[in-house]
Design a protein around this motif. Sequence first.
Motif, short mmCIF file in Angstrom:
data_model
loop_
_atom_site.label_atom_id
_atom_site.label_comp_id
_atom_site.label_asym_id
_atom_site.label_seq_id
_atom_site.Cartn_x
_atom_site.Cartn_y
_atom_site.Cartn_z
N ASP A 71 -1.08 62.26 -91.72
CA ASP A 71 -0.03 63.14 -91.22
C ASP A 71 0.08 64.39 -92.09
O ASP A 71 0.12 65.51 -91.61
N SER A 72 0.12 64.19 -93.40
CA SER A 72 0.13 65.31 -94.34
C SER A 72 -0.36 64.80 -95.69
O SER A 72 -0.31 63.60 -95.98
N ILE A 73 -0.85 65.74 -96.51
CA ILE A 73 -1.30 65.40 -97.86
C ILE A 73 -0.57 66.33 -98.83
O ILE A 73 -0.65 67.55 -98.71
N ILE A 74 0.17 65.74 -99.76
CA ILE A 74 0.83 66.50 -100.81
C ILE A 74 0.17 66.15 -102.13
O ILE A 74 0.19 64.99 -102.56
N VAL A 75 -0.45 67.14 -102.76
CA VAL A 75 -1.21 66.93 -103.99
C VAL A 75 -0.31 67.31 -105.17
O VAL A 75 -0.07 68.50 -105.42
N ARG A 76 0.21 66.30 -105.89
CA ARG A 76 1.08 66.53 -107.04
C ARG A 76 0.34 66.38 -108.36
O ARG A 76 0.83 66.83 -109.40
N HIS A 77 -0.81 65.70 -108.32
CA HIS A 77 -1.64 65.49 -109.50
C HIS A 77 -3.07 65.84 -109.12
O HIS A 77 -3.43 65.90 -107.95
N ASP A 78 -3.92 66.08 -110.12
CA ASP A 78 -5.31 66.41 -109.85
C ASP A 78 -5.93 65.34 -108.94
O ASP A 78 -5.84 64.14 -109.23
N THR A 79 -6.53 65.80 -107.86
CA THR A 79 -6.99 64.89 -106.80
C THR A 79 -8.36 65.32 -106.31
O THR A 79 -8.65 66.52 -106.24
N ILE A 80 -9.19 64.34 -105.98
CA ILE A 80 -10.52 64.61 -105.42
C ILE A 80 -10.59 64.04 -104.01
O ILE A 80 -10.18 62.90 -103.77
N ILE A 81 -11.09 64.83 -103.10
CA ILE A 81 -11.37 64.37 -101.73
C ILE A 81 -12.86 64.46 -101.49
O ILE A 81 -13.46 65.52 -101.65
N SER A 82 -13.46 63.35 -101.12
CA SER A 82 -14.87 63.33 -100.73
C SER A 82 -15.11 62.06 -99.93
O SER A 82 -14.89 60.96 -100.44
N ASN A 83 -15.52 62.21 -98.68
CA ASN A 83 -15.70 61.04 -97.83
C ASN A 83 -16.69 61.36 -96.74
O ASN A 83 -16.77 62.49 -96.26
N ASP A 84 -17.46 60.33 -96.33
CA ASP A 84 -18.41 60.51 -95.24
C ASP A 84 -17.72 60.59 -93.88
O ASP A 84 -18.28 61.14 -92.94
N LYS A 85 -16.54 59.99 -93.77
CA LYS A 85 -15.82 60.00 -92.51
C LYS A 85 -15.05 61.30 -92.34
O LYS A 85 -14.56 61.88 -93.32
N PRO A 86 -14.90 61.77 -91.11
CA PRO A 86 -14.05 62.95 -90.89
C PRO A 86 -12.61 62.65 -91.27
O PRO A 86 -12.13 61.51 -91.12
N ILE A 87 -11.92 63.66 -91.79
CA ILE A 87 -10.53 63.53 -92.20
C ILE A 87 -9.70 64.40 -91.26
O ILE A 87 -9.88 65.62 -91.21
N VAL A 88 -8.82 63.77 -90.50
CA VAL A 88 -7.99 64.47 -89.52
C VAL A 88 -6.61 64.66 -90.11
O VAL A 88 -5.95 63.68 -90.50
N ILE A 89 -6.15 65.90 -90.18
CA ILE A 89 -4.89 66.24 -90.85
C ILE A 89 -3.96 66.89 -89.83
O ILE A 89 -4.25 67.95 -89.29
N ARG A 90 -2.83 66.24 -89.61
CA ARG A 90 -1.94 66.69 -88.54
C ARG A 90 -0.93 67.72 -89.01
O ARG A 90 -0.55 68.61 -88.24
#
Length: 488
Positions: free
Chosen positions: A156-175
């Motif tokens: 639904d949403s992503i709130i990054v409050r700390h250092d974060t890594i995104i990496s994935n083979d699957k598609p990421i759907v963000i509403r």
Amino acid sequence: MMKRLFIYILTIASIVACSDNDSFSTSSNNVLTFGVDTLKMDTVFSSIPSRTYSFWVYNNSSDGIRISSVRLQRGNQTGFKVNVDGTYLDNTMGSMATDFEVRKGDSLRVFVELTSGTNGENVPKEVSDNLVFSLESGVQQSVVLQSWAWDAILCDSIIVRHDTIISNDKPIVIRNGIRVDSAATLTIYAPAKLYFSSNAGIDVYGRLVIWSNGEDVVMRGDRLDHMFDYLPYDRVSGQWRGIHIHPSSTGNDITGLDLHSSNYGIVVDSAAYDSTCYRLDLKYSSVYNCNGPGVRTTNANIRIANTLIANTLGDCLAVYGGSAAVIYSTLAQYYYFSGSRGVAARFTNYSGKYDIPLRQFYCVNSIITGYSADEIMGEVKDTTVAFGYVFENSIIRTPAPVYESVEDSVIQSKVYKNIIWESPTDTVQGVQHFRLIDETNIAYDFHLDSVSTARGRAVALPILDDRDRIARGDAPDIGCYQYVAPQR
């Protein structure tokens, strides 16, 4: 008396007519005709409903036809939802509905949606079923329903409050978008692919880092279907919001990003100018097909290298004060959906009523072109405010300056160095530089064509950054697509 006789005759005629239309046959020769043999639906993300598709069912025979039942052959196992002439197939009855009549010359309309379950794979998987029509005569006819489902990570949403890594083979759907708080860094590594809903985007208050790993990080809209048969929504601008870099954000390092079909590409808000750090360092990337600007910066120190910015309703690149280095890049303004598009490159020493010194706009080994005869707009509000620019060893689509004196010529030679002044009358110009500009299908390939005058025209540049290969000087051509993005 005559009036009564006329009404009586009309009544008899109506009864006879209705009787003719209401005659139904159980002959196996009387069958239905379908608008499609196979209803081919677009790829959908698993668990997310598709748009509604439809087709017609016709009775072209000489009698009415009764349909005993319409059912999905695999029942409720595939996720297809079907409505026949206003009646939904009932899952409690095995995804079936009964008792339909189609008079001769009449038709039914069938509506189909798909909400697929997960398939456990990282690639789209075919989902199909047969919609079976069982006639009163015993004849069975069917239409194939076919789609592809793709497992995705739904957010639904992503709130990054700390250092974060995104990496994935699957598609990421963000509403509802991504927010990077001021004390945090969001790092996105390929092969991540982010699909945004219409009002979603990325708001950066901290820092955004994107790194290629042999392929681009992709950011695009979440619609996988087509507006028209020839036009997927992925080629239509305005499908999601874009990346917004707020005043508290600096040090944004983007390498190997494919960002397209958004409202705007990357917008960098005004902040205190810092000559020691890039607020945006955009390399080996593509930003295109936007409903606003491609990249717009205000009082920022930015670098754009080996990057394509193309086809935007607003300016491809708009620099309001600050400084910008454009190196081995292509700015191409071929936005097709409106004639009121912006220019390929705009640079100014003001924004609205505010003076903003343009410390330097430096363009080297690059192509700036488009539909218009003049694709560069340098704007000065106050000549006492800094307005510095240099174009070197580039192809720029703008009228060549006319010098009124030797002094003017000397001054201009310091800001225009080894320039090819492109004109609509040139033998090779505009779209002819590139492999494909297909305005009918909205398809583009901005790699250089073999006839382009940008071939073999690059000049060697000093190393600008030890970490990457932007300016090694071994690329023979002007424009982007000189190197493969470095891996992390």
